[in-house]
Scaffold this motif. Sequence first.
Motif, mmCIF file in Angstrom:
data_model
loop_
_atom_site.group_PDB
_atom_site.id
_atom_site.type_symbol
_atom_site.label_atom_id
_atom_site.label_comp_id
_atom_site.label_asym_id
_atom_site.label_seq_id
_atom_site.Cartn_x
_atom_site.Cartn_y
_atom_site.Cartn_z
ATOM 1 N N PHE A 1 -3.881 -10.692 0.713
ATOM 2 C CA PHE A 1 -4.824 -9.609 1.021
ATOM 3 C C PHE A 1 -5.693 -9.971 2.219
ATOM 4 N N TRP A 2 -6.282 -11.156 2.208
ATOM 5 C CA TRP A 2 -7.197 -11.517 3.294
ATOM 6 C C TRP A 2 -6.466 -11.758 4.606
ATOM 7 N N ALA A 3 -5.224 -12.243 4.535
ATOM 8 C CA ALA A 3 -4.439 -12.380 5.765
ATOM 9 C C ALA A 3 -4.209 -11.007 6.391
ATOM 10 N N ALA A 4 -3.886 -10.015 5.558
ATOM 11 C CA ALA A 4 -3.678 -8.651 6.063
ATOM 12 C C ALA A 4 -4.992 -8.035 6.531
ATOM 13 N N GLY B 1 -12.510 0.278 17.521
ATOM 14 C CA GLY B 1 -12.464 1.734 17.465
ATOM 15 C C GLY B 1 -11.128 2.320 17.845
ATOM 16 N N GLU B 2 -10.076 1.512 17.820
ATOM 17 C CA GLU B 2 -8.747 1.993 18.191
ATOM 18 C C GLU B 2 -8.054 2.704 17.034
ATOM 19 N N VAL B 3 -8.477 2.407 15.802
ATOM 20 C CA VAL B 3 -7.956 3.096 14.622
ATOM 21 C C VAL B 3 -9.118 3.495 13.731
ATOM 22 N N THR B 4 -8.918 4.517 12.917
ATOM 23 C CA THR B 4 -9.924 4.947 11.950
ATOM 24 C C THR B 4 -9.838 4.082 10.695
ATOM 25 N N GLY B 5 -10.774 4.304 9.783
ATOM 26 C CA GLY B 5 -10.736 3.584 8.518
ATOM 27 C C GLY B 5 -9.428 3.778 7.763
ATOM 28 N N PRO B 6 -8.989 5.020 7.551
ATOM 29 C CA PRO B 6 -7.702 5.215 6.864
ATOM 30 C C PRO B 6 -6.532 4.559 7.589
ATOM 31 N N GLY B 7 -6.551 4.604 8.923
ATOM 32 C CA GLY B 7 -5.487 3.962 9.684
ATOM 33 C C GLY B 7 -5.493 2.454 9.500
ATOM 34 N N TYR B 8 -6.694 1.884 9.425
ATOM 35 C CA TYR B 8 -6.810 0.441 9.185
ATOM 36 C C TYR B 8 -6.216 0.072 7.836
ATOM 37 N N TRP B 9 -6.608 0.806 6.802
ATOM 38 C CA TRP B 9 -6.121 0.460 5.463
ATOM 39 C C TRP B 9 -4.620 0.712 5.334
ATOM 40 N N PHE C 1 -2.056 -1.970 3.972
ATOM 41 C CA PHE C 1 -1.077 -1.677 2.916
ATOM 42 C C PHE C 1 0.332 -2.051 3.365
ATOM 43 N N ALA C 2 0.652 -1.774 4.626
ATOM 44 C CA ALA C 2 1.987 -2.085 5.132
ATOM 45 C C ALA C 2 2.262 -3.586 5.055
ATOM 46 N N HIS C 3 1.253 -4.398 5.374
ATOM 47 C CA HIS C 3 1.399 -5.853 5.261
ATOM 48 C C HIS C 3 1.660 -6.265 3.823
ATOM 49 N N LEU C 4 1.010 -5.569 2.890
ATOM 50 C CA LEU C 4 1.082 -5.954 1.486
ATOM 51 C C LEU C 4 2.229 -5.289 0.740
ATOM 52 N N GLY C 5 2.922 -4.369 1.408
ATOM 53 C CA GLY C 5 3.998 -3.659 0.741
ATOM 54 C C GLY C 5 3.514 -2.649 -0.275
ATOM 55 N N ILE C 6 2.305 -2.097 -0.046
ATOM 56 C CA ILE C 6 1.719 -1.096 -0.926
ATOM 57 C C ILE C 6 1.896 0.278 -0.295
ATOM 58 N N SER C 7 2.300 1.260 -1.090
ATOM 59 C CA SER C 7 2.436 2.622 -0.577
ATOM 60 C C SER C 7 1.048 3.192 -0.269
ATOM 61 N N PRO C 8 0.881 3.900 0.865
ATOM 62 C CA PRO C 8 -0.411 4.508 1.196
ATOM 63 C C PRO C 8 -0.888 5.407 0.063
ATOM 64 N N ASP C 9 -2.162 5.272 -0.271
ATOM 65 C CA ASP C 9 -2.736 6.001 -1.402
ATOM 66 C C ASP C 9 -4.156 6.413 -1.022
ATOM 67 N N ARG C 10 -4.443 7.707 -1.053
ATOM 68 C CA ARG C 10 -5.751 8.194 -0.613
ATOM 69 C C ARG C 10 -6.882 7.657 -1.492
ATOM 70 N N ARG C 11 -6.684 7.687 -2.801
ATOM 71 C CA ARG C 11 -7.751 7.213 -3.689
ATOM 72 C C ARG C 11 -8.028 5.734 -3.465
ATOM 73 N N LEU C 12 -6.963 4.924 -3.358
ATOM 74 C CA LEU C 12 -7.150 3.498 -3.131
ATOM 75 C C LEU C 12 -7.812 3.246 -1.784
ATOM 76 N N THR C 13 -7.436 4.021 -0.765
ATOM 77 C CA THR C 13 -8.073 3.899 0.550
ATOM 78 C C THR C 13 -9.565 4.154 0.451
ATOM 79 N N GLU C 14 -9.956 5.199 -0.260
ATOM 80 C CA GLU C 14 -11.373 5.536 -0.410
ATOM 81 C C GLU C 14 -12.117 4.442 -1.169
ATOM 82 N N GLU C 15 -11.497 3.907 -2.217
ATOM 83 C CA GLU C 15 -12.144 2.858 -3.004
ATOM 84 C C GLU C 15 -12.318 1.573 -2.193
#
Length: 200
Positions: A35-38, A49-57, A61-75
Amino acid sequence: MKAVLFDMFGVIARVQSPESMAVLERTAGADPDRFWAAYWSERPPYDRGEVTGPGYWQAVFAHLGISPDRRLTEELTAADLRSWSEIDRRMVDLLGRLADQGLVLGLLSNIPEDLAARYEATQPWLERFAVRGLSCRIGSAKPEPAAYEWCVRELGLPPEEILFVDDRAENVDAARRLGLQGHVFTSEEELRVALEAALT
């Protein structure tokens, strides 16, 4: 010395606590090391400022192999903002004293837009700074030379008349290479001693 250019996190605001880091790890539900490496590998574009918060997460997620999830992004966004929001009140008081002495104050912080907006909405002491070099808005981050050069131009002073204060030696070294004075922050007490020496 006519101006003091401050770093934010690790100087005025505290770095992430073990407790806040644990919240992020639990929320992500990923192996902490992965997690911290990603988290950190994707941080520079977010800070600039090259990406937004959702884009960052999404990139994390891509590094961690997690599917993008709006609720998890918000949390994760909420937990991340909280993790960087603890202030050192002694340093805020010191800012006030320095401003009252007539020193020009500047801020140079590696900070994403989400966090910058949170600070502006909740921390009135930011008005003490004549110049605010927020990486998400100036398009460069420490220790890139352009970040310091932007602040020097905005302060309108020769570099040698500006003291840069940061908790990371590599950032202070980068400032010194551009002609600024530098102080590696370890405590409010040691900074006061350094300021007194610089003003005499």
